[in-house]
Scaffold this motif. Structure first.
Motif, PDB file in Angstrom:
ATOM      1  N   MET A   1       0.847  -1.174   0.000  1.00 44.72           N
ATOM      2  CA  MET A   1       0.000   0.000   0.000  1.00 44.72           C
ATOM      3  C   MET A   1       0.890   1.234   0.000  1.00 44.72           C
ATOM      4  N   THR A   2       0.675   2.152  -0.915  1.00 47.35           N
ATOM      5  CA  THR A   2       1.424   3.390  -0.989  1.00 47.35           C
ATOM      6  C   THR A   2       0.620   4.495  -0.335  1.00 47.35           C
ATOM      7  N   LEU A   3       1.244   5.203   0.558  1.00 45.14           N
ATOM      8  CA  LEU A   3       0.601   6.329   1.220  1.00 45.14           C
ATOM      9  C   LEU A   3       1.181   7.605   0.647  1.00 45.14           C
ATOM     10  N   THR A   4       0.358   8.622   0.517  1.00 50.05           N
ATOM     11  CA  THR A   4       0.851   9.926   0.121  1.00 50.05           C
ATOM     12  C   THR A   4       1.147  10.697   1.399  1.00 50.05           C
ATOM     13  N   VAL A   5       2.400  11.077   1.573  1.00 50.49           N
ATOM     14  CA  VAL A   5       2.816  11.772   2.777  1.00 50.49           C
ATOM     15  C   VAL A   5       3.315  13.152   2.393  1.00 50.49           C
ATOM     16  N   ASP A   6       2.681  14.166   2.935  1.00 49.67           N
ATOM     17  CA  ASP A   6       3.107  15.543   2.713  1.00 49.67           C
ATOM     18  C   ASP A   6       4.302  15.812   3.623  1.00 49.67           C
ATOM     19  N   PRO A   7       5.512  16.021   3.065  1.00 46.96           N
ATOM     20  CA  PRO A   7       6.695  16.195   3.902  1.00 46.96           C
ATOM     21  C   PRO A   7       6.622  17.412   4.819  1.00 46.96           C
ATOM     22  N   GLY A   8       5.797  18.389   4.486  1.00 46.16           N
ATOM     23  CA  GLY A   8       5.677  19.575   5.328  1.00 46.16           C
ATOM     24  C   GLY A   8       4.542  19.498   6.325  1.00 46.16           C
ATOM     25  N   ALA A   9       3.774  18.416   6.284  1.00 43.52           N
ATOM     26  CA  ALA A   9       2.615  18.294   7.173  1.00 43.52           C
ATOM     27  C   ALA A   9       3.058  18.129   8.619  1.00 43.52           C
ATOM     28  N   THR A  10       2.307  18.744   9.508  1.00 39.32           N
ATOM     29  CA  THR A  10       2.568  18.603  10.928  1.00 39.32           C
ATOM     30  C   THR A  10       2.131  17.211  11.365  1.00 39.32           C
ATOM     31  N   PRO A  11       2.978  16.500  12.093  1.00 35.91           N
ATOM     32  CA  PRO A  11       2.611  15.153  12.533  1.00 35.91           C
ATOM     33  C   PRO A  11       1.512  15.203  13.587  1.00 35.91           C
ATOM     34  N   PRO A  12       0.965  14.061  13.952  1.00 35.81           N
ATOM     35  CA  PRO A  12      -0.046  14.035  15.017  1.00 35.81           C
ATOM     36  C   PRO A  12       0.493  14.716  16.264  1.00 35.81           C
ATOM     37  N   GLY A  13      -0.410  15.163  17.105  1.00 32.95           N
ATOM     38  CA  GLY A  13      -0.021  15.897  18.302  1.00 32.95           C
ATOM     39  C   GLY A  13       0.889  15.111  19.234  1.00 32.95           C
ATOM     40  N   LEU A  14       1.657  15.854  20.013  1.00 35.78           N
ATOM     41  CA  LEU A  14       2.577  15.222  20.949  1.00 35.78           C
ATOM     42  C   LEU A  14       1.837  14.391  21.986  1.00 35.78           C
ATOM     43  N   ALA A  15       0.652  14.813  22.390  1.00 32.92           N
ATOM     44  CA  ALA A  15      -0.106  14.063  23.404  1.00 32.92           C
ATOM     45  C   ALA A  15      -0.463  12.672  22.889  1.00 32.92           C
ATOM     46  N   ARG A  16      -0.913  12.577  21.633  1.00 33.53           N
ATOM     47  CA  ARG A  16      -1.242  11.263  21.060  1.00 33.53           C
ATOM     48  C   ARG A  16      -0.019  10.393  20.913  1.00 33.53           C
ATOM     49  N   ARG A  17       1.071  10.987  20.446  1.00 39.31           N
ATOM     50  CA  ARG A  17       2.304  10.206  20.279  1.00 39.31           C
ATOM     51  C   ARG A  17       2.845   9.745  21.625  1.00 39.31           C
ATOM     52  N   PHE A  18       2.736  10.599  22.647  1.00 44.78           N
ATOM     53  CA  PHE A  18       3.200  10.219  23.977  1.00 44.78           C
ATOM     54  C   PHE A  18       2.289   9.159  24.586  1.00 44.78           C
ATOM     55  N   ALA A  19       0.993   9.237  24.325  1.00 43.42           N
ATOM     56  CA  ALA A  19       0.064   8.206  24.814  1.00 43.42           C
ATOM     57  C   ALA A  19       0.423   6.846  24.216  1.00 43.42           C
ATOM     58  N   ALA A  20       0.751   6.814  22.940  1.00 39.93           N
ATOM     59  CA  ALA A  20       1.168   5.560  22.306  1.00 39.93           C
ATOM     60  C   ALA A  20       2.475   5.058  22.924  1.00 39.93           C
ATOM     61  N   PHE A  21       3.381   5.971  23.228  1.00 37.97           N
ATOM     62  CA  PHE A  21       4.653   5.636  23.881  1.00 37.97           C
ATOM     63  C   PHE A  21       4.383   4.955  25.227  1.00 37.97           C
ATOM     64  N   LEU A  22       3.484   5.536  26.027  1.00 40.02           N
ATOM     65  CA  LEU A  22       3.156   4.959  27.330  1.00 40.02           C
ATOM     66  C   LEU A  22       2.457   3.611  27.180  1.00 40.02           C
ATOM     67  N   TYR A  23       1.559   3.510  26.220  1.00 37.54           N
ATOM     68  CA  TYR A  23       0.830   2.266  25.993  1.00 37.54           C
ATOM     69  C   TYR A  23       1.786   1.158  25.547  1.00 37.54           C
ATOM     70  N   ASP A  24       2.717   1.472  24.638  1.00 33.85           N
ATOM     71  CA  ASP A  24       3.720   0.486  24.248  1.00 33.85           C
ATOM     72  C   ASP A  24       4.535   0.057  25.468  1.00 33.85           C
ATOM     73  N   GLY A  25       4.849   1.003  26.349  1.00 30.63           N
ATOM     74  CA  GLY A  25       5.592   0.668  27.561  1.00 30.63           C
ATOM     75  C   GLY A  25       4.836  -0.303  28.443  1.00 30.63           C
ATOM     76  N   ALA A  26       3.529  -0.094  28.587  1.00 31.80           N
ATOM     77  CA  ALA A  26       2.709  -1.009  29.396  1.00 31.80           C
ATOM     78  C   ALA A  26       2.654  -2.399  28.766  1.00 31.80           C
ATOM     79  N   LEU A  27       2.477  -2.450  27.447  1.00 32.56           N
ATOM     80  CA  LEU A  27       2.446  -3.741  26.754  1.00 32.56           C
ATOM     81  C   LEU A  27       3.788  -4.462  26.889  1.00 32.56           C
ATOM     82  N   LEU A  28       4.860  -3.714  26.724  1.00 33.73           N
ATOM     83  CA  LEU A  28       6.185  -4.323  26.759  1.00 33.73           C
ATOM     84  C   LEU A  28       6.596  -4.775  28.159  1.00 33.73           C
ATOM     85  N   PHE A  29       6.031  -4.138  29.172  1.00 39.09           N
ATOM     86  CA  PHE A  29       6.302  -4.605  30.535  1.00 39.09           C
ATOM     87  C   PHE A  29       5.864  -6.056  30.665  1.00 39.09           C
TER      88      PHE A  29
END
Length: 168
Positions: A1-29
């Motif tokens: 699957m090819t995705l079109t990615v705008d190189p100048g687009a702002t990524p998802p918010g830091l809160a969402r990315r940090f929530a995923a970081f914490l969730y991965d940490g819980a799973l990996l524990f």
């Protein structure tokens, strides 16, 4: 699957990315606890994960988890939950080399805090405080980047995008 990615687009918010970081940490524990328990049973020692060999086992196990998911679908289990995907500049899942580089560079989240703990001989709650301060600093550095990229993504040419589920 090819995705079109705008190189100048702002990524998802830091809160969402940090929530995923914490969730991965819980799973990996749970994953690392199970792997450590199994290793202790097989080796026949309660302290099987102590020392350099144990640390290497854990770091390689973590790396295998992330590299596997980033190269296959671009999403760990937590990233799927939060509708995030890591891609290269062309919008494709990461190749093996880039995924390994991203994993190794992602330790920049913790490196300043770990060095501080070692150099200052911190103990107890001071270790947790150092880790929290280091992680908060890393989040703030991302706010300084023009596209709000984390340092490890900026260095290795990857980026986090929003990947909403496809409706049938």
């Amino acid at each position: 699957m090819t995705l079109t990615v705008d190189p100048g687009a702002t990524p998802p918010g830091l809160a969402r990315r940090f929530a995923a970081f914490l969730y991965d940490g819980a799973l990996l524990f749970g994953v690392l606890f199970s792997a450590g328990l199994l290793t202790s049973i097989v080796v026949g020692r309660q302290d099987a994960l102590r020392g350099t060999a144990g640390l290497a086992f854990l770091l390689i196990g973590l790396g295998a988890y992330f590299v596997y998911f980033w190269t296959r679908s671009g999403q760990t289990l937590a990233m799927k939950t939060w509708h995030l995907r890591v891609v290269d500049g062309a919008g494709q899942p990461l190749g093996l080399g880039r995924a390994v580089a991203r994993y190794l560079l992602s330790w920049l989240w913790f490196l300043p805090a770990l060095i501080t703990v070692k150099v200052m001989h911190l103990h107890g709650a001071a270790i947790l405080g150092s880790l929290v301060a280091g992680i908060a600093g890393y989040l703030l550095v991302a706010r300084l980047h023009p596209q709000r990229q984390f340092l490890h993504d900026a260095i290795c040419g990857s980026r986090i995008i929003t990947q909403l589920p496809v409706r049938s």
